[in-house]
Design a protein around this motif. Structure first.
Motif, short mmCIF file in Angstrom:
data_model
loop_
_atom_site.label_atom_id
_atom_site.label_comp_id
_atom_site.label_asym_id
_atom_site.label_seq_id
_atom_site.Cartn_x
_atom_site.Cartn_y
_atom_site.Cartn_z
N PRO A 61 1.57 -1.62 -0.05
CA PRO A 61 0.00 0.14 -0.11
C PRO A 61 0.65 1.31 -0.31
O PRO A 61 0.45 2.40 -0.15
CB PRO A 61 -1.19 -0.44 1.25
CG PRO A 61 -1.20 -2.01 1.35
CD PRO A 61 0.37 -2.19 1.24
N CYS A 62 2.11 1.28 0.93
CA CYS A 62 2.73 2.48 0.58
C CYS A 62 3.49 2.58 -0.22
O CYS A 62 4.98 3.69 -0.51
CB CYS A 62 2.95 2.23 2.24
SG CYS A 62 2.36 2.37 3.21
N LYS A 107 2.36 -5.39 9.89
CA LYS A 107 2.85 -3.99 9.67
C LYS A 107 2.60 -4.18 7.97
O LYS A 107 2.23 -2.82 7.56
CB LYS A 107 5.03 -5.00 8.72
CG LYS A 107 5.16 -3.34 8.17
CD LYS A 107 6.92 -3.64 7.32
CE LYS A 107 6.96 -2.36 7.16
NZ LYS A 107 6.56 -1.62 6.06
N LEU A 108 1.39 -5.00 7.46
CA LEU A 108 1.49 -4.48 5.98
C LEU A 108 -0.11 -4.07 6.69
O LEU A 108 -1.15 -3.18 6.36
CB LEU A 108 0.89 -6.88 5.07
CG LEU A 108 -0.03 -6.02 4.09
CD1 LEU A 108 0.38 -5.15 3.31
CD2 LEU A 108 -0.19 -7.11 3.84
N ARG A 109 -1.53 -4.51 7.97
CA ARG A 109 -2.52 -3.98 8.57
C ARG A 109 -1.70 -2.62 8.06
O ARG A 109 -2.91 -1.77 8.53
CB ARG A 109 -2.90 -4.72 9.15
CG ARG A 109 -3.90 -4.56 9.62
CD ARG A 109 -4.73 -5.89 10.44
NE ARG A 109 -3.90 -5.41 11.85
CZ ARG A 109 -3.50 -6.93 12.53
NH1 ARG A 109 -4.54 -7.84 12.40
NH2 ARG A 109 -3.04 -7.06 13.56
N ARG A 114 -1.77 3.43 6.90
CA ARG A 114 -0.61 4.80 7.06
C ARG A 114 -1.11 5.57 5.95
O ARG A 114 -1.07 6.42 5.57
CB ARG A 114 0.27 3.74 7.69
CG ARG A 114 1.02 5.14 7.65
CD ARG A 114 2.76 4.60 8.24
NE ARG A 114 3.11 3.51 7.53
CZ ARG A 114 4.12 4.03 6.23
NH1 ARG A 114 4.44 5.30 6.27
NH2 ARG A 114 5.22 3.18 6.45
N CYS A 115 -1.13 4.37 4.79
CA CYS A 115 -0.88 4.66 3.13
C CYS A 115 -2.49 4.85 2.53
O CYS A 115 -2.45 3.53 1.48
CB CYS A 115 -0.07 4.87 2.08
SG CYS A 115 1.49 4.68 3.35
N GLY A 130 -6.21 3.67 -3.90
CA GLY A 130 -6.53 3.51 -2.19
C GLY A 130 -6.25 2.19 -1.97
O GLY A 130 -7.64 1.73 -2.89
N TYR A 131 -6.37 1.70 -0.89
CA TYR A 131 -7.09 0.55 -0.42
C TYR A 131 -7.65 0.28 0.65
O TYR A 131 -7.30 1.48 1.57
CB TYR A 131 -5.82 -0.90 -0.21
CG TYR A 131 -4.38 -0.83 -1.90
CD1 TYR A 131 -5.19 -1.80 -2.37
CD2 TYR A 131 -3.76 -0.33 -1.56
CE1 TYR A 131 -4.18 -2.28 -3.41
CE2 TYR A 131 -2.89 -0.56 -2.32
CZ TYR A 131 -3.09 -1.49 -3.51
OH TYR A 131 -1.77 -1.71 -4.50
N VAL A 132 -8.99 -0.81 0.34
CA VAL A 132 -9.84 -0.85 1.28
C VAL A 132 -9.68 -1.77 1.83
O VAL A 132 -9.79 -3.40 1.30
CB VAL A 132 -11.50 -0.14 0.94
CG1 VAL A 132 -12.09 -0.59 1.83
CG2 VAL A 132 -11.64 1.06 1.18
#
Length: 207
Positions: A61-62, A107-109, A114-115, A130-132
């Motif tokens: 995601p980041c 961390k992934l969660r 965070r991003c 973006g992700y949900v």
């Protein structure tokens, strides 16, 4: 290929499975036979198989670029792409312990929170991506994630990407689909459930 694990104590899926010279057996991933066979239609679809430990997780995601140092000991990534464009992916990561795999999942969660949105494309200021994510009952812990374009603050209803990321013991795996809509969600959940059982065939992964 031989798979060798030196197993430590495991309790409740959070203990340590110390890995020695660990490999993922050839042909172990669900899509590996099709990937090894190559394209069905030349120049219109592509398979790639990688065993690189330095690749990012398929869900990133980041858009992190730094070389991962998260305790992984073996990794295989299979991607399928077409000229449509559309595609799918399968990724399996084995960690030196269930604790390390837990930390990678955590961390992934956190990155999803965070991003939440990144620029969709260079120079495209009117659209972001973006992700949900939401919890999913697969393995020890899992997330169902959808990736959407956002325009003027509003999210497209149809997802551009779908991912399932799950952990079972010392293994983390990601199934993804791009460009095939919501209908692909059921398929990747089914794949993740199959891998949840399959990874326990590897010594030390599930305790």
């Amino acid at each position: 290929m031989a798979t060798v694990l030196v197993i430590g104590s495991l309790a409740g899926g959070t203990g340590v499975a110390h890995a020695g010279a660990t490999e993922i057996p050839k042909g172990f991933l669900l899509t590996e036979r099709a990937a090894a066979a190559g394209p069905i239609v030349e120049d219109e679809e592509w398979w790639e198989i990688s065993n690189s430990l330095s690749r990012q997780l398929a869900l990133n995601p980041c858009r992190t670029k730094a070389k991962p140092r998260d305790g992984r000991v073996a990794m295989r990534t299979i991607t399928y792409s077409t000229s449509a464009p559309s595609g799918s992916g399968e990724q399996l990561v084995l960690y030196r312990s269930a604790k390390s795999a837990q930390a990678a999942f955590r961390k992934l969660r956190a990155d999803l929170a965070r991003c939440p949105r990144q620029a969709a494309a260079k120079g495209d200021t009117g659209s972001r991506f973006g992700y949900v994510g939401k919890p999913l009952r697969v393995g020890d812990e899992a997330l169902s994630v959808s990736g959407h374009f956002y325009k003027r603050g509003k999210r497209d209803r149809e997802p551009a990407e779908l991912e399932v990321v799950a952990r079972r013991g010392a293994a983390l795996f990601v199934y993804s689909d791009v460009g095939n809509g919501l209908a692909a969600g059921r398929k990747i959940v089914t794949q993740a459930k199959r891998m949840t059982k399959k990874v326990c065939d590897l010594p030390g992964v599930c305790g």
